[in-house]
Every structure is written in structure tokens, then in C-alpha cells.
Scaffold this motif. Structure first.
Motif, PDB file in Angstrom:
ATOM      1  N   HIS A  14      30.837   2.687 100.435  1.00 33.55           N
ATOM      2  CA  HIS A  14      29.635   3.148  99.827  1.00 33.55           C
ATOM      3  C   HIS A  14      30.139   4.533  99.159  1.00 33.55           C
ATOM      4  O   HIS A  14      29.150   5.021  98.358  1.00 33.55           O
ATOM      5  N   ILE A  15      31.244   4.731  98.789  1.00 28.27           N
ATOM      6  CA  ILE A  15      31.925   5.895  98.112  1.00 28.27           C
ATOM      7  C   ILE A  15      32.317   5.514  96.673  1.00 28.27           C
ATOM      8  O   ILE A  15      33.402   4.960  96.468  1.00 28.27           O
ATOM      9  N   LEU A  16      31.404   5.151  95.808  1.00 23.84           N
ATOM     10  CA  LEU A  16      31.332   4.732  94.646  1.00 23.84           C
ATOM     11  C   LEU A  16      32.491   5.365  93.578  1.00 23.84           C
ATOM     12  O   LEU A  16      33.223   4.828  92.841  1.00 23.84           O
ATOM     13  N   THR A  17      32.578   6.853  93.661  1.00 26.31           N
ATOM     14  CA  THR A  17      33.507   7.250  92.880  1.00 26.31           C
ATOM     15  C   THR A  17      34.681   7.447  93.334  1.00 26.31           C
ATOM     16  O   THR A  17      35.780   7.471  92.386  1.00 26.31           O
ATOM     17  N   GLU A  52      28.648   6.525  90.462  1.00 21.68           N
ATOM     18  CA  GLU A  52      27.523   6.982  91.398  1.00 21.68           C
ATOM     19  C   GLU A  52      26.373   7.218  90.592  1.00 21.68           C
ATOM     20  O   GLU A  52      25.232   7.024  90.846  1.00 21.68           O
ATOM     21  N   SER A  53      26.794   8.083  89.264  1.00 17.62           N
ATOM     22  CA  SER A  53      25.594   8.529  88.662  1.00 17.62           C
ATOM     23  C   SER A  53      24.624   6.983  88.080  1.00 17.62           C
ATOM     24  O   SER A  53      23.527   7.145  87.997  1.00 17.62           O
TER      25      SER A  53
END
Length: 336
Positions: free
Chosen positions: A207-210, A316-317
Motif C-alpha cells: 500500500h506504500i506506492l511511492t 501515489e499522486s
């Protein structure tokens, strides 16, 4: 490399994908009725490289992985691993898969090497393979240390070593950096990149896209159990996100008002700076992201910048833009 002693590995089918999923569905019964965890998911993971399987907690990532590994039953849909239908033909391809879905259990008072030796014996793998996997994950120098003395990052690397014992072609890691400090995250990221560079396929859910953006070659982004975007990281960044600029100024409140009136989209960042991108304002219509224009708008009103930094969109963006109107983030109590 030493040959693995164990069941004979199935010959690979001709396919460009390590994993292909079509129309996958899974619902759970809850006190509020049936809750859809995976909603007709389509997923393709190219053979070779690191593929990020991304989405917020509750988006269906772990549920999908569990169905792929035959740990839970799908309600509908088709799944293939290296061209073999699963779970029907999972026994034929299981030796080509290594996975970490839950926190593995090791004996705390045994050394890392001893733990792996016991695991290797249990799955019929040559003892010589233990030393090889310890080298692959960078734990050879700490192999004699007791498991309880390992850092969280080292424990996770030992788990990866265990998954590598069968020399699998596909590695599946579910949230492998949870709870790790920056050093541990860097270690796991480097390990995954090394495995991919050695020719293996690495599927990593997070869930930590960056964080995954720094190591993934391709990604699939999901929300509420369905696919939102899929492809090469660079292509998704170019297609799904708008460029922006980070603006530092002494009076960010007034600056935000002026820039919005000039046609820019403006939002406040936690450190007091502004994120400025092209958009539709209240005065002059849409404004393109032009640093000179930003500077001129503010200077004309006596405001002067101390920072103006162009910024490319990140995963994330992109995700936030994809889900802005759909509210596809996780909610409390949803299946993983």
C-alpha cells in the motif's frame, strides 16, 4: 548452481506472463451481509522483473494472492501461473513459486543457517542450497547468529531466503516492508531488485506506492478489488498524473489565493509549502504550469519565492487522481 533435490519441476509453457488473472471475484459474509473483496479483477504480471501490485489496505491484494496460491477459494474467475491453470494444476507448478504471505515462523534460539537447514530438509532440498540462498540475500556473514538477534530487515531477508530454497521462477511478497525502518526497507528493495536482475519474476504487493515505485518495472494499481491502471511505471506516470511545482513562500495563504485566481490548481503541503499544478481557477481560466508565470503572478503582488521546484507525478499522486471521484480507498473492517 547446485541442482535442487526434490519433485521434478514442470516444464514451462510458452507465455510472456508469469501470472494471468481474468474476472476474479471473491465475497465474504459479514454481519452486514456479503462484502465484495475482489470485484472482477483482471491482472497480468509479465515474466521477469519486479511487478508492483498496489492499492490501499482493504483493496483486495492479499485476498487475490491467497486465491492465486490456493489458500482460499475464488467465487469466480480464471487464474494461470506460467500458463498452468490454478488452483486446478497448482501441484504441477508449485515448485516454481516462492511466497511470503504471512510472517514466517522461525526458531528464535536457532541460527539463521540452522533454521534454513531444517526448512530445506522438510521440503527435500539439498543442504548446499542453504549457503547459496544466504549469499543471495546478503546474510552469509550473519548466518551463525541467532534468529532472535536479527533486526526486522534481517528477519525478512531470512524469510526471502527460505522462499528461495526451491530456486523458484516466481517470488510473491505480500507487504514485505511492513514495520521496517528505512534501512530495512532499503535492504528488502535491493534484494528484490537483485532477484529480478537475476531473471526471476517478483510480485510485490504494497500500500506504500511511492516505495514500490523505486524498484518496480511494471505495476497494477487496484481499488476496491478491481483494476484501475496497469503497465510500465513510466507510462502510467506520464498518462495518469499531471506535473506540478513545489512553491515555498512567506505567506502561503495569500499566495494560494492569488495563484488559484490566476488559474492554477493549488494545495497545501504539510511542511507549509504549496503544490501548484495547471488547473481551472476562479479568474482567468486554466493556467499552464509555467514557473515564470507563477513567479510573475506572485511578484506582481509583492510576494517573492524562496523555493520553486518542478516535481514529476508519483504513483501515489496518480492513484489519488484515479480514485478522486470514486472513493476507492480502504475502509475499516474490509478484507485485505
Amino acid at each position: 548452481m547446485t541442482a535442487v533435490v526434490g519433485p521434478r519441476r514442470a516444464m514451462p509453457n510458452t507465455t510472456t506472463y508469469a501470472i494471468e488473472i481474468t474476472g476474479l471475484r471473491k465475497a465474504y459474509r459479514t454481519r452486514k451481509g456479503r462484502q465484495l473483496a475482489v470485484a472482477g479483477l483482471d491482472l497480468k504480471v509479465p515474466a521477469g522483473g519486479v511487478h508492483g501490485f498496489l492499492g490501499p489496505n482493504g483493496s483486495g491484494k492479499t485476498t487475490t494472492i491467497r486465491m492465486l496460491l490456493g489458500l482460499i477459494r475464488a467465487d469466480a474467475g480464471d487464474m494461470q501461473v506460467f500458463g498452468y491453470e490454478v488452483p486446478q494444476r497448482l501441484p504441477a507448478v508449485i515448485d516454481r513459486i516462492g511466497a511470503i504471505v504471512e510472517q514466517p515462523r522461525f526458531f528464535p534460539t536457532f541460527s539463521g543457517r540452522k533454521n534454513l537447514q531444517l526448512l530445506a530438509t522438510g521440503i527435500g532440498v539439498s543442504a548446499a542450497r542453504v549457503g547459496q540462498v544466504l549469499d543471495e540475500v546478503g546474510l552469509a556473514e550473519r548466518a551463525k547468529g541467532k534468529y532472535r538477534t536479527y533486526s526486522l530487515g534481517m528477519k525478512q531477508r531470512l524469510a526471502i531466503a527460505g522462499a528461495l530454497l526451491k530456486d523458484p521462477d516466481l517470488l510473491i511478497f505480500d507487504e514485505p516492508t511492513n514495520g521496517l525502518d528505512p534501512a530495512g526497507i532499503h535492504e528488502i528493495r535491493a534484494t528484490m531488485r537483485g532477484l529480478a536482475d537475476a531473471g526471476k519474476t517478483v510480485l510485490v504487493s504494497s500500500h506504500i506506492l511511492t516505495e514500490v515505485q523505486q524498484v518496480a518495472d511494471t505495476v497494477s494499481i487496484i481499488g476496491r478489488g478491481r483494476l484501475l491502471a496497469e503497465g510500465n511505471v513510466e507510462d502510467i506516470l506520464e498518462a495518469g498524473g499531471s506535473e506540478s511545482a513545489r512553491v515555498g513562500i512567506g505567506d502561503p495563504t495569500r499566495a494560494a489565493t492569488l495563484l488559484a485566481e490566476a488559474g492554477f490548481a493549488v494545495s497545501s503541503l504539510p511542511d507549509g509549502t504549496l503544490k501548484v499544478s495547471s488547473g481551472v481557477g476562479t479568474g482567468q481560466g486554466a493556467a499552464d504550469l509555467d514557473p515564470a508565470h507563477i513567479t510573475r503572478v506572485l511578484a506582481d503582488h509583492g510576494l517573492y519565492l524562496f523555493e520553486l521546484t518542478p516535481a514529476r507525478p508519483d504513483l501515489e499522486s496518480v492513484f489519488l487522481e484515479l480514485t478522486a471521484d470514486e472513493h476507492l480507498g480502504a475502509t475499516r473492517g474490509e478484507p485485505r
